[in-house]
Design a protein around this motif. Structure first.
Motif, PDB file in Angstrom:
ATOM      1  N   ALA A   1      -6.204  10.765   2.075  1.00  0.00           N
ATOM      2  CA  ALA A   1      -4.878  11.361   1.872  1.00  0.00           C
ATOM      3  C   ALA A   1      -4.178  10.721   0.680  1.00  0.00           C
ATOM      4  O   ALA A   1      -3.499  11.400  -0.097  1.00  0.00           O
ATOM      5  N   THR A   2      -4.361   9.420   0.525  1.00  0.00           N
ATOM      6  CA  THR A   2      -3.771   8.704  -0.609  1.00  0.00           C
ATOM      7  C   THR A   2      -4.359   9.195  -1.915  1.00  0.00           C
ATOM      8  O   THR A   2      -3.624   9.497  -2.859  1.00  0.00           O
ATOM      9  N   TYR A   3      -5.685   9.276  -1.986  1.00  0.00           N
ATOM     10  CA  TYR A   3      -6.353   9.730  -3.215  1.00  0.00           C
ATOM     11  C   TYR A   3      -5.888  11.125  -3.622  1.00  0.00           C
ATOM     12  O   TYR A   3      -5.760  11.426  -4.796  1.00  0.00           O
ATOM     13  N   GLU A   4      -5.629  11.973  -2.618  1.00  0.00           N
ATOM     14  CA  GLU A   4      -5.224  13.348  -2.899  1.00  0.00           C
ATOM     15  C   GLU A   4      -3.711  13.500  -3.098  1.00  0.00           C
ATOM     16  O   GLU A   4      -3.238  14.577  -3.419  1.00  0.00           O
ATOM     17  N   GLY A   5      -2.962  12.428  -2.881  1.00  0.00           N
ATOM     18  CA  GLY A   5      -1.518  12.471  -3.108  1.00  0.00           C
ATOM     19  C   GLY A   5      -0.728  13.180  -2.031  1.00  0.00           C
ATOM     20  O   GLY A   5       0.376  13.671  -2.287  1.00  0.00           O
TER      21      GLY A   5
ATOM     22  N   ALA B   1      -4.951   1.323   0.097  1.00  0.00           N
ATOM     23  CA  ALA B   1      -4.324   2.616  -0.173  1.00  0.00           C
ATOM     24  C   ALA B   1      -3.240   2.463  -1.237  1.00  0.00           C
ATOM     25  O   ALA B   1      -3.127   3.280  -2.149  1.00  0.00           O
ATOM     26  N   PHE B   2      -2.442   1.402  -1.147  1.00  0.00           N
ATOM     27  CA  PHE B   2      -1.384   1.212  -2.137  1.00  0.00           C
ATOM     28  C   PHE B   2      -1.968   1.028  -3.531  1.00  0.00           C
ATOM     29  O   PHE B   2      -1.476   1.609  -4.503  1.00  0.00           O
ATOM     30  N   GLY B   3      -3.010   0.254  -3.641  1.00  0.00           N
ATOM     31  CA  GLY B   3      -3.634   0.027  -4.938  1.00  0.00           C
ATOM     32  C   GLY B   3      -4.240   1.290  -5.530  1.00  0.00           C
ATOM     33  O   GLY B   3      -4.278   1.460  -6.748  1.00  0.00           O
ATOM     34  N   ALA B   4      -4.704   2.180  -4.665  1.00  0.00           N
ATOM     35  CA  ALA B   4      -5.342   3.414  -5.107  1.00  0.00           C
ATOM     36  C   ALA B   4      -4.341   4.543  -5.337  1.00  0.00           C
ATOM     37  O   ALA B   4      -4.676   5.538  -5.976  1.00  0.00           O
ATOM     38  N   ALA B   5      -3.132   4.393  -4.837  1.00  0.00           N
ATOM     39  CA  ALA B   5      -2.138   5.473  -4.922  1.00  0.00           C
ATOM     40  C   ALA B   5      -1.689   5.699  -6.356  1.00  0.00           C
ATOM     41  O   ALA B   5      -1.335   4.757  -7.062  1.00  0.00           O
ATOM     42  N   GLU B   6      -1.702   6.947  -6.772  1.00  0.00           N
ATOM     43  CA  GLU B   6      -1.170   7.323  -8.076  1.00  0.00           C
ATOM     44  C   GLU B   6       0.208   7.963  -7.929  1.00  0.00           C
ATOM     45  O   GLU B   6       1.027   7.873  -8.826  1.00  0.00           O
ATOM     46  N   SER B   7       0.449   8.591  -6.806  1.00  0.00           N
ATOM     47  CA  SER B   7       1.719   9.268  -6.547  1.00  0.00           C
ATOM     48  C   SER B   7       2.802   8.259  -6.163  1.00  0.00           C
ATOM     49  O   SER B   7       2.607   7.436  -5.272  1.00  0.00           O
ATOM     50  N   GLU B   8       3.934   8.337  -6.842  1.00  0.00           N
ATOM     51  CA  GLU B   8       5.060   7.449  -6.500  1.00  0.00           C
ATOM     52  C   GLU B   8       5.560   7.726  -5.086  1.00  0.00           C
ATOM     53  O   GLU B   8       5.989   6.814  -4.387  1.00  0.00           O
ATOM     54  N   GLU B   9       5.486   8.973  -4.662  1.00  0.00           N
ATOM     55  CA  GLU B   9       5.911   9.336  -3.303  1.00  0.00           C
ATOM     56  C   GLU B   9       5.019   8.654  -2.269  1.00  0.00           C
ATOM     57  O   GLU B   9       5.509   8.093  -1.286  1.00  0.00           O
ATOM     58  N   VAL B  10       3.721   8.670  -2.499  1.00  0.00           N
ATOM     59  CA  VAL B  10       2.777   8.004  -1.596  1.00  0.00           C
ATOM     60  C   VAL B  10       3.016   6.494  -1.624  1.00  0.00           C
ATOM     61  O   VAL B  10       3.043   5.840  -0.574  1.00  0.00           O
ATOM     62  N   LYS B  11       3.216   5.934  -2.799  1.00  0.00           N
ATOM     63  CA  LYS B  11       3.478   4.500  -2.898  1.00  0.00           C
ATOM     64  C   LYS B  11       4.720   4.104  -2.111  1.00  0.00           C
ATOM     65  O   LYS B  11       4.740   3.061  -1.454  1.00  0.00           O
ATOM     66  N   GLU B  12       5.752   4.917  -2.157  1.00  0.00           N
ATOM     67  CA  GLU B  12       6.978   4.605  -1.426  1.00  0.00           C
ATOM     68  C   GLU B  12       6.734   4.637   0.084  1.00  0.00           C
ATOM     69  O   GLU B  12       7.215   3.774   0.820  1.00  0.00           O
ATOM     70  N   VAL B  13       5.971   5.617   0.555  1.00  0.00           N
ATOM     71  CA  VAL B  13       5.626   5.679   1.976  1.00  0.00           C
ATOM     72  C   VAL B  13       4.855   4.420   2.374  1.00  0.00           C
ATOM     73  O   VAL B  13       5.142   3.800   3.401  1.00  0.00           O
ATOM     74  N   LEU B  14       3.908   4.014   1.558  1.00  0.00           N
ATOM     75  CA  LEU B  14       3.106   2.820   1.845  1.00  0.00           C
ATOM     76  C   LEU B  14       3.945   1.546   1.772  1.00  0.00           C
ATOM     77  O   LEU B  14       3.758   0.635   2.574  1.00  0.00           O
ATOM     78  N   ARG B  15       4.886   1.487   0.837  1.00  0.00           N
ATOM     79  CA  ARG B  15       5.797   0.329   0.772  1.00  0.00           C
ATOM     80  C   ARG B  15       6.566   0.195   2.073  1.00  0.00           C
ATOM     81  O   ARG B  15       6.705  -0.891   2.623  1.00  0.00           O
ATOM     82  N   LYS B  16       7.094   1.299   2.539  1.00  0.00           N
ATOM     83  CA  LYS B  16       7.874   1.285   3.784  1.00  0.00           C
ATOM     84  C   LYS B  16       7.004   0.887   4.964  1.00  0.00           C
ATOM     85  O   LYS B  16       7.453   0.179   5.854  1.00  0.00           O
ATOM     86  N   ALA B  17       5.771   1.325   4.973  1.00  0.00           N
ATOM     87  CA  ALA B  17       4.856   0.969   6.070  1.00  0.00           C
ATOM     88  C   ALA B  17       4.574  -0.524   6.057  1.00  0.00           C
ATOM     89  O   ALA B  17       4.482  -1.154   7.103  1.00  0.00           O
ATOM     90  N   GLY B  18       4.458  -1.088   4.874  1.00  0.00           N
ATOM     91  CA  GLY B  18       4.239  -2.524   4.745  1.00  0.00           C
ATOM     92  C   GLY B  18       5.420  -3.316   5.259  1.00  0.00           C
ATOM     93  O   GLY B  18       5.273  -4.446   5.703  1.00  0.00           O
ATOM     94  N   GLY B  19       6.591  -2.680   5.246  1.00  0.00           N
ATOM     95  CA  GLY B  19       7.805  -3.306   5.753  1.00  0.00           C
ATOM     96  C   GLY B  19       8.028  -3.047   7.228  1.00  0.00           C
ATOM     97  O   GLY B  19       9.095  -3.305   7.757  1.00  0.00           O
ATOM     98  N   LYS B  20       7.028  -2.522   7.909  1.00  0.00           N
ATOM     99  CA  LYS B  20       7.051  -2.270   9.354  1.00  0.00           C
ATOM    100  C   LYS B  20       8.036  -1.178   9.774  1.00  0.00           C
ATOM    101  O   LYS B  20       8.431  -1.112  10.912  1.00  0.00           O
ATOM    102  N   CYS B  21       8.436  -0.302   8.847  1.00  0.00           N
ATOM    103  CA  CYS B  21       9.319   0.788   9.269  1.00  0.00           C
ATOM    104  C   CYS B  21       8.473   2.003   9.597  1.00  0.00           C
ATOM    105  O   CYS B  21       7.305   2.072   9.256  1.00  0.00           O
ATOM    106  N   ASN B  22       9.064   2.968  10.241  1.00  0.00           N
ATOM    107  CA  ASN B  22       8.357   4.176  10.621  1.00  0.00           C
ATOM    108  C   ASN B  22       8.237   5.074   9.396  1.00  0.00           C
ATOM    109  O   ASN B  22       9.197   5.695   8.978  1.00  0.00           O
TER     110      ASN B  22
END
Length: 70
Positions: free
Chosen positions: A10-14, A39-60
């Protein structure tokens, strides 16, 4: 297949909404793919990166993404 998890695919596909849903279902964002990237390292989409950032912060992540588009 080939060590690519659904989250990585899903990350690779954005697909940010799929990334958020997978994280909410318990997908591990720290798993690496065959290229050694998370997944974060492979993410090209800023939207995906933001979702992954939030997940790393333990938020839903799913709530975050849903509320972003309201």
């Amino acid at each position: 297949a080939h060590g690519i998890t659904p989250l990585l695919a899903a990350t690779y596909e954005g697909h940010a909404s799929a990334v958020a849903a997978l994280l909410s279902a318990g997908a591990d964002h720290k798993v690496t793919g065959p290229d050694g990237q998370t997944a974060f390292g492979a993410a090209e989409s800023e939207e995906v990166k933001e979702v992954l950032r939030k997940a790393g912060g333990k938020c839903n992540a799913f709530f975050f993404l849903s509320s972003t588009f309201d």
